[in-house]
Scaffold this motif. Structure first.
Motif, mmCIF file in Angstrom:
data_model
loop_
_atom_site.group_PDB
_atom_site.id
_atom_site.type_symbol
_atom_site.label_atom_id
_atom_site.label_comp_id
_atom_site.label_asym_id
_atom_site.label_seq_id
_atom_site.Cartn_x
_atom_site.Cartn_y
_atom_site.Cartn_z
ATOM 1 N N MET A 157 0.866 -1.170 0.000
ATOM 2 C CA MET A 157 0.000 0.000 0.000
ATOM 3 C C MET A 157 0.910 1.229 0.000
ATOM 4 O O MET A 157 1.630 1.477 0.969
ATOM 5 N N VAL A 158 0.898 1.968 -1.097
ATOM 6 C CA VAL A 158 1.713 3.179 -1.173
ATOM 7 C C VAL A 158 1.020 4.268 -0.364
ATOM 8 O O VAL A 158 -0.108 4.657 -0.665
ATOM 9 N N TRP A 159 1.717 4.730 0.679
ATOM 10 C CA TRP A 159 1.119 5.766 1.526
ATOM 11 C C TRP A 159 2.225 6.669 2.046
ATOM 12 O O TRP A 159 3.273 6.801 1.410
ATOM 13 N N THR A 160 1.996 7.336 3.176
ATOM 14 C CA THR A 160 2.938 8.349 3.643
ATOM 15 C C THR A 160 4.238 7.765 4.178
ATOM 16 O O THR A 160 5.214 8.501 4.337
ATOM 17 N N ASP A 161 4.298 6.486 4.487
ATOM 18 C CA ASP A 161 5.540 5.820 4.881
ATOM 19 C C ASP A 161 6.508 5.873 3.692
ATOM 20 O O ASP A 161 6.234 5.324 2.623
ATOM 21 N N ALA A 162 7.658 6.540 3.883
ATOM 22 C CA ALA A 162 8.595 6.736 2.776
ATOM 23 C C ALA A 162 9.051 5.413 2.164
ATOM 24 O O ALA A 162 9.299 5.336 0.954
ATOM 25 N N TRP A 173 3.880 11.562 -3.614
ATOM 26 C CA TRP A 173 4.533 11.710 -4.908
ATOM 27 C C TRP A 173 4.153 13.004 -5.618
ATOM 28 O O TRP A 173 5.008 13.717 -6.102
ATOM 29 N N SER A 174 2.835 13.292 -5.711
ATOM 30 C CA SER A 174 2.382 14.464 -6.456
ATOM 31 C C SER A 174 0.923 14.737 -6.091
ATOM 32 O O SER A 174 0.201 13.833 -5.663
ATOM 33 N N SER A 175 0.489 15.979 -6.284
ATOM 34 C CA SER A 175 -0.929 16.297 -6.100
ATOM 35 C C SER A 175 -1.747 15.907 -7.323
ATOM 36 O O SER A 175 -2.980 15.935 -7.298
ATOM 37 N N ASP A 176 -1.081 15.521 -8.411
ATOM 38 C CA ASP A 176 -1.735 15.120 -9.658
ATOM 39 C C ASP A 176 -2.019 13.615 -9.610
ATOM 40 O O ASP A 176 -1.090 12.804 -9.585
ATOM 41 N N PRO A 177 -3.297 13.213 -9.607
ATOM 42 C CA PRO A 177 -3.608 11.778 -9.512
ATOM 43 C C PRO A 177 -3.099 10.965 -10.696
ATOM 44 O O PRO A 177 -2.781 9.783 -10.543
ATOM 45 N N VAL A 215 -5.809 10.213 2.627
ATOM 46 C CA VAL A 215 -4.573 10.578 3.327
ATOM 47 C C VAL A 215 -3.343 10.496 2.423
ATOM 48 O O VAL A 215 -2.248 10.869 2.846
ATOM 49 N N THR A 216 -3.506 10.026 1.183
ATOM 50 C CA THR A 216 -2.350 9.896 0.293
ATOM 51 C C THR A 216 -2.461 10.814 -0.923
ATOM 52 O O THR A 216 -1.785 10.604 -1.936
#
Length: 277
Positions: free
Chosen positions: A37-42, A76-80, A71-72
């Motif tokens: 799960m790609v999230w705020t954990d670097a 990486w970017s604000s662009d989905p 929350v994610t």
């Protein structure tokens, strides 16, 4: 002999422990691989770190969940579109065949208006990946039910080449998971296994602790021609300790393996002529 459906551990299942802990627990308990799960954990965003963990623990990453949660939205970017592209690149780098993606939120502008067409273009740039769109659910806000997704929470109403079936989300939306699987048809390529009680919220219980047809769905996969993977996505936040969390993960894995195991014909169940793999 029929090959075994890989059973993965979603890294979200160990929260609030970090992504690195998911690799350790997947190895300890005996999962076939990991869904990151790609999230705020670097670490969840870092190809090199994930490759190192996969090699160290002998647990391959076989699915990547794109950063689609509220929350994610800045990962990486604000662009989905950029986030989805980065998730695809991460999956390719790790050798993971599947990218899980949610339907877009209504407020996501071009991404929401042109999701189906845009997803097809991304898929064209990454032809070896499966982009499996997940069924979601309505949410209760200010005392009323709303659907925050465009055009809705059920991706089969739009129609995509590949889907992720999430049983906890089926419970939250109060629909029949087996009927949803039927609607997904040959496009059913990935399963998020977790239980629920149908009380209108997303619970992600250990399978068997709710009232969803988890066992029935798993037993039906062979007949559906399913060639994907099953990822355990359960909530262990209330586990009092690491051993307690691992006990839940072990129970979930044993449930999945038990019900994915093909039945043995009566004539082969005993005796010297019984089939031995």
């Amino acid at each position: 002999m029929t090959s075994r459906v890989p059973v993965l551990l979603s890294s979200s299942s160990v929260f609030p422990e970090p992504t690195a802990a998911a690799f350790e627990m997947a190895a300890t308990v005996g999962y076939d691989g990991l869904e990151v799960m790609v999230w705020t954990d670097a670490v969840s965003q870092d190809t090199g770190a994930l490759k190192g963990l996969a090699d160290h623990y002998g647990v391959p990453v076989l699915s990547v969940h794109a950063p689609c949660l509220l929350v994610t939205q800045r990962v990486w970017s604000s662009d989905p579109w950029e986030r989805l592209t980065r998730a695809a690149q991460l999956a390719e780098s790790l050798g993971a065949p599947t990218v899980v993606v949610h339907p877009p939120f209504r407020w996501q502008g071009d991404y929401a208006r042109n999701f189906a067409e845009g997803l097809a273009k991304v898929r064209g740039r990454h032809p070896d990946l499966t982009f499996a769109v997940e069924n979601m659910f309505p949410v209760k806000m200010a005392g009323r039910w709303v659907v925050p997704y465009n055009p809705g929470w059920d991706p089969t109403e739009t129609g995509f080449d590949a889907y992720t079936l999430d049983l906890s989300h089926c419970a939250a939306s109060r629909i029949d998971a087996l009927e949803m699987a039927d609607r997904m048809g040959a496009g059913l390529r990935h399963v998020h296994l977790g239980d629920g009680t149908g009380e209108g919220r997303d619970e992600h219980l250990v399978p068997g602790r709710g009232n969803q047809p988890c066992a029935e769905l798993l037993r039906s996969l062979a007949g559906r021609g399913f060639t994907g993977s099953v990822a355990l996505e359960i909530n262990t936040r209330k586990a009092a300790s690491r051993p307690a969390r691992e006990a839940d993960l072990r129970e979930a894995l044993e449930f999945a393996r038990k019900h994915l195991e093909p039945s043995v014909p009566d004539g082969l169940a005993s005796g010297s002529a019984a089939f031995r793999p």
